[in-house]
Scaffold this motif. Sequence first.
Motif, PDB file in Angstrom:
ATOM      1  N   GLY A 152       0.896  -1.375   0.086  1.00 37.36           N
ATOM      2  CA  GLY A 152       0.005   0.237  -0.045  1.00 37.36           C
ATOM      3  C   GLY A 152       0.932   1.364  -0.009  1.00 37.36           C
ATOM      4  N   GLY A 153       1.976   1.229   0.657  1.00 38.47           N
ATOM      5  CA  GLY A 153       2.876   2.344   0.812  1.00 38.47           C
ATOM      6  C   GLY A 153       3.124   2.774  -0.785  1.00 38.47           C
ATOM      7  N   PHE A 154       3.578   1.757  -1.606  1.00 41.61           N
ATOM      8  CA  PHE A 154       3.804   2.006  -2.846  1.00 41.61           C
ATOM      9  C   PHE A 154       2.647   2.873  -3.755  1.00 41.61           C
ATOM     10  CE2 PHE A 154       6.872  -1.493  -2.529  1.00 41.61           C
ATOM     11  CZ  PHE A 154       7.924  -0.960  -2.759  1.00 41.61           C
ATOM     12  N   PHE A 155       1.626   2.382  -3.738  1.00 35.94           N
ATOM     13  CA  PHE A 155       0.299   3.077  -4.179  1.00 35.94           C
ATOM     14  C   PHE A 155       0.322   4.567  -3.593  1.00 35.94           C
ATOM     15  CE2 PHE A 155      -0.855  -1.523  -4.272  1.00 35.94           C
ATOM     16  CZ  PHE A 155      -0.665  -1.505  -6.000  1.00 35.94           C
ATOM     17  N   LEU A 156       0.411   4.481  -2.132  1.00 41.28           N
ATOM     18  CA  LEU A 156       0.306   6.053  -1.472  1.00 41.28           C
ATOM     19  C   LEU A 156       1.225   6.904  -2.272  1.00 41.28           C
ATOM     20  CD1 LEU A 156      -1.416   7.604   0.315  1.00 41.28           C
ATOM     21  CD2 LEU A 156       0.034   6.805   2.200  1.00 41.28           C
ATOM     22  N   HIS A 157       2.684   6.286  -2.352  1.00 39.92           N
ATOM     23  CA  HIS A 157       3.679   7.319  -2.729  1.00 39.92           C
ATOM     24  C   HIS A 157       3.095   7.963  -4.185  1.00 39.92           C
ATOM     25  CE1 HIS A 157       7.467   9.198  -2.690  1.00 39.92           C
ATOM     26  NE2 HIS A 157       7.759   8.550  -3.749  1.00 39.92           N
ATOM     27  N   ALA A 158       3.105   6.840  -4.941  1.00 43.39           N
ATOM     28  CA  ALA A 158       2.299   7.424  -6.552  1.00 43.39           C
ATOM     29  C   ALA A 158       1.246   8.493  -6.201  1.00 43.39           C
ATOM     30  CB  ALA A 158       1.818   5.830  -7.053  1.00 43.39           C
ATOM     31  N   ALA A 159       0.385   8.162  -5.356  1.00 45.35           N
ATOM     32  CA  ALA A 159      -0.652   9.245  -5.567  1.00 45.35           C
ATOM     33  C   ALA A 159      -0.319  10.394  -4.870  1.00 45.35           C
ATOM     34  CB  ALA A 159      -1.732   8.558  -4.505  1.00 45.35           C
ATOM     35  N   ILE A 160       0.508  10.810  -3.840  1.00 41.49           N
ATOM     36  CA  ILE A 160       0.744  11.740  -3.112  1.00 41.49           C
ATOM     37  C   ILE A 160       2.236  12.176  -3.220  1.00 41.49           C
ATOM     38  CG2 ILE A 160      -1.070  11.340  -1.263  1.00 41.49           C
ATOM     39  CD1 ILE A 160       1.298  10.979   0.780  1.00 41.49           C
ATOM     40  N   GLY A 161       3.272  11.284  -3.452  1.00 38.13           N
ATOM     41  CA  GLY A 161       4.499  11.588  -3.603  1.00 38.13           C
ATOM     42  C   GLY A 161       5.026  12.120  -4.934  1.00 38.13           C
ATOM     43  N   ARG A 162       6.628  12.752  -4.575  1.00 39.40           N
ATOM     44  CA  ARG A 162       6.926  13.210  -5.765  1.00 39.40           C
ATOM     45  C   ARG A 162       8.403  12.509  -5.985  1.00 39.40           C
ATOM     46  NH1 ARG A 162       6.832  17.569  -2.424  1.00 39.40           N
ATOM     47  NH2 ARG A 162       8.974  17.924  -2.676  1.00 39.40           N
ATOM     48  N   PRO A 163       8.980  12.381  -7.464  1.00 42.83           N
ATOM     49  CA  PRO A 163      10.252  11.579  -7.490  1.00 42.83           C
ATOM     50  C   PRO A 163      11.176  12.390  -6.711  1.00 42.83           C
ATOM     51  CG  PRO A 163       9.071  11.993  -9.509  1.00 42.83           C
ATOM     52  CD  PRO A 163       8.475  12.865  -8.473  1.00 42.83           C
ATOM     53  N   GLY A 164      12.198  11.406  -6.021  1.00 48.16           N
ATOM     54  CA  GLY A 164      13.130  12.197  -5.080  1.00 48.16           C
ATOM     55  C   GLY A 164      12.935  12.778  -3.828  1.00 48.16           C
ATOM     56  N   ALA A 165      11.599  12.623  -3.487  1.00 45.67           N
ATOM     57  CA  ALA A 165      10.994  13.277  -2.220  1.00 45.67           C
ATOM     58  C   ALA A 165      10.394  11.966  -1.344  1.00 45.67           C
ATOM     59  CB  ALA A 165      10.309  14.462  -2.332  1.00 45.67           C
ATOM     60  N   TRP A 166      10.664  12.048   0.122  1.00 48.54           N
ATOM     61  CA  TRP A 166      10.119  11.104   0.930  1.00 48.54           C
ATOM     62  C   TRP A 166       8.813  11.622   0.969  1.00 48.54           C
ATOM     63  CZ3 TRP A 166      12.506   6.922   2.779  1.00 48.54           C
ATOM     64  CH2 TRP A 166      11.944   6.090   3.693  1.00 48.54           C
ATOM     65  N   SER A 167       7.785  10.613   1.157  1.00 53.45           N
ATOM     66  CA  SER A 167       6.295  10.767   1.473  1.00 53.45           C
ATOM     67  C   SER A 167       5.829   9.741   2.739  1.00 53.45           C
ATOM     68  CB  SER A 167       5.500  10.748   0.295  1.00 53.45           C
ATOM     69  OG  SER A 167       5.038   9.311   0.021  1.00 53.45           O
ATOM     70  N   PHE A 168       4.628   9.766   3.188  1.00 44.75           N
ATOM     71  CA  PHE A 168       4.127   8.903   3.999  1.00 44.75           C
ATOM     72  C   PHE A 168       3.972   7.503   3.509  1.00 44.75           C
ATOM     73  CE2 PHE A 168       0.704   6.805   6.480  1.00 44.75           C
ATOM     74  CZ  PHE A 168       1.404   6.821   7.710  1.00 44.75           C
ATOM     75  N   GLY A 169       3.722   7.547   2.119  1.00 41.55           N
ATOM     76  CA  GLY A 169       3.882   6.271   1.474  1.00 41.55           C
ATOM     77  C   GLY A 169       5.134   5.560   1.668  1.00 41.55           C
ATOM     78  N   ASN A 170       6.374   6.262   1.596  1.00 40.46           N
ATOM     79  CA  ASN A 170       7.471   5.572   1.918  1.00 40.46           C
ATOM     80  C   ASN A 170       7.694   4.961   3.409  1.00 40.46           C
ATOM     81  OD1 ASN A 170       8.399   8.215  -0.056  1.00 40.46           O
ATOM     82  ND2 ASN A 170       9.542   6.252  -0.571  1.00 40.46           N
ATOM     83  N   THR A 171       7.146   5.826   4.281  1.00 41.36           N
ATOM     84  CA  THR A 171       7.135   5.364   5.623  1.00 41.36           C
ATOM     85  C   THR A 171       6.528   4.093   5.895  1.00 41.36           C
ATOM     86  OG1 THR A 171       7.404   7.887   6.274  1.00 41.36           O
ATOM     87  CG2 THR A 171       6.554   6.103   7.966  1.00 41.36           C
ATOM     88  N   MET A 172       5.231   4.271   4.935  1.00 44.42           N
ATOM     89  CA  MET A 172       4.166   3.002   5.144  1.00 44.42           C
ATOM     90  C   MET A 172       4.983   1.686   4.842  1.00 44.42           C
ATOM     91  SD  MET A 172       0.450   3.681   4.161  1.00 44.42           S
ATOM     92  CE  MET A 172       0.181   2.092   3.725  1.00 44.42           C
ATOM     93  N   THR A 173       5.811   1.915   3.611  1.00 43.05           N
ATOM     94  CA  THR A 173       6.745   0.582   2.988  1.00 43.05           C
ATOM     95  C   THR A 173       7.729   0.358   3.897  1.00 43.05           C
ATOM     96  OG1 THR A 173       5.856   1.238   0.709  1.00 43.05           O
ATOM     97  CG2 THR A 173       7.868  -0.040   1.048  1.00 43.05           C
ATOM     98  N   VAL A 174       8.117   1.198   4.712  1.00 40.55           N
ATOM     99  CA  VAL A 174       9.183   0.858   5.498  1.00 40.55           C
ATOM    100  C   VAL A 174       8.726   0.025   6.865  1.00 40.55           C
ATOM    101  CG1 VAL A 174      11.166   1.478   7.260  1.00 40.55           C
ATOM    102  CG2 VAL A 174      10.906   2.477   4.802  1.00 40.55           C
ATOM    103  N   GLY A 175       7.530   0.489   7.209  1.00 41.22           N
ATOM    104  CA  GLY A 175       6.776   0.102   8.248  1.00 41.22           C
ATOM    105  C   GLY A 175       6.397  -1.466   8.069  1.00 41.22           C
ATOM    106  N   GLY A 176       6.017  -1.543   6.802  1.00 39.44           N
ATOM    107  CA  GLY A 176       5.451  -2.767   6.458  1.00 39.44           C
ATOM    108  C   GLY A 176       6.547  -3.940   6.494  1.00 39.44           C
ATOM    109  N   ALA A 177       7.692  -3.503   5.983  1.00 39.10           N
ATOM    110  CA  ALA A 177       9.012  -4.270   5.922  1.00 39.10           C
ATOM    111  C   ALA A 177       9.341  -4.731   7.143  1.00 39.10           C
ATOM    112  CB  ALA A 177       9.839  -3.654   5.185  1.00 39.10           C
ATOM    113  N   ALA A 178       9.163  -3.779   8.444  1.00 43.33           N
ATOM    114  CA  ALA A 178       9.315  -3.969   9.740  1.00 43.33           C
ATOM    115  C   ALA A 178       8.469  -5.130  10.479  1.00 43.33           C
ATOM    116  CB  ALA A 178       9.367  -2.978  10.572  1.00 43.33           C
ATOM    117  N   ALA A 179       7.190  -5.020   9.893  1.00 41.18           N
ATOM    118  CA  ALA A 179       6.034  -5.860  10.614  1.00 41.18           C
ATOM    119  C   ALA A 179       6.449  -7.268   9.913  1.00 41.18           C
ATOM    120  CB  ALA A 179       4.837  -5.353  10.149  1.00 41.18           C
ATOM    121  N   LEU A 180       6.694  -7.393   8.379  1.00 37.46           N
ATOM    122  CA  LEU A 180       6.811  -8.576   7.890  1.00 37.46           C
ATOM    123  C   LEU A 180       8.282  -9.378   8.474  1.00 37.46           C
ATOM    124  CD1 LEU A 180       6.347  -7.385   4.289  1.00 37.46           C
ATOM    125  CD2 LEU A 180       5.104  -9.224   5.496  1.00 37.46           C
TER     126      LEU A 180
END
Length: 132
Positions: free
Chosen positions: A90-118
């Motif tokens: 979901g973090g990838f989809f969220l970053h596609a919706a709200i992020g910008r190339p080369g900039a961190w967004s909450f989508g990136n944070t979600m993806t990292v959090g997901g990796a930690a949970a996995l």
Amino acid sequence: MGTADRWLTVIALVSVPTVMVGGYTLMRLTAAGRLDAFQLALFRAGHAHAGVLLVLTLTALGIAARAGLSDPYTWVVGGLLAAGTISQSGGFFLHAAIGRPGAWSFGNTMTVGGAAALTAALLALAHGVATG
């Protein structure tokens, strides 16, 4: 197979068609030219991660069942797997919706959090199998 293994497996199997619909959606959006290159790359990554992580979840639940892990332990592992799969893809989809190339967004944070949970889920499963 315990109650937790059974219900978590059902939830994962029912989730597979959502990934299939995502693939269809990706194909339609790509054909219509509605995604820029940034969004397309992230949509593909989110879709691929969702599918692969669902297969990982089904495999892990099979391992938990064969190892005879308790229902509470399996619920924890399954919950972490579900949260991780949803967050990582979901973090990838969220970053596609709200992020910008080369900039961190909450989508990136979600993806990292997901990796930690996995990671936590797989380490807990390994511990349960090793000590079970």
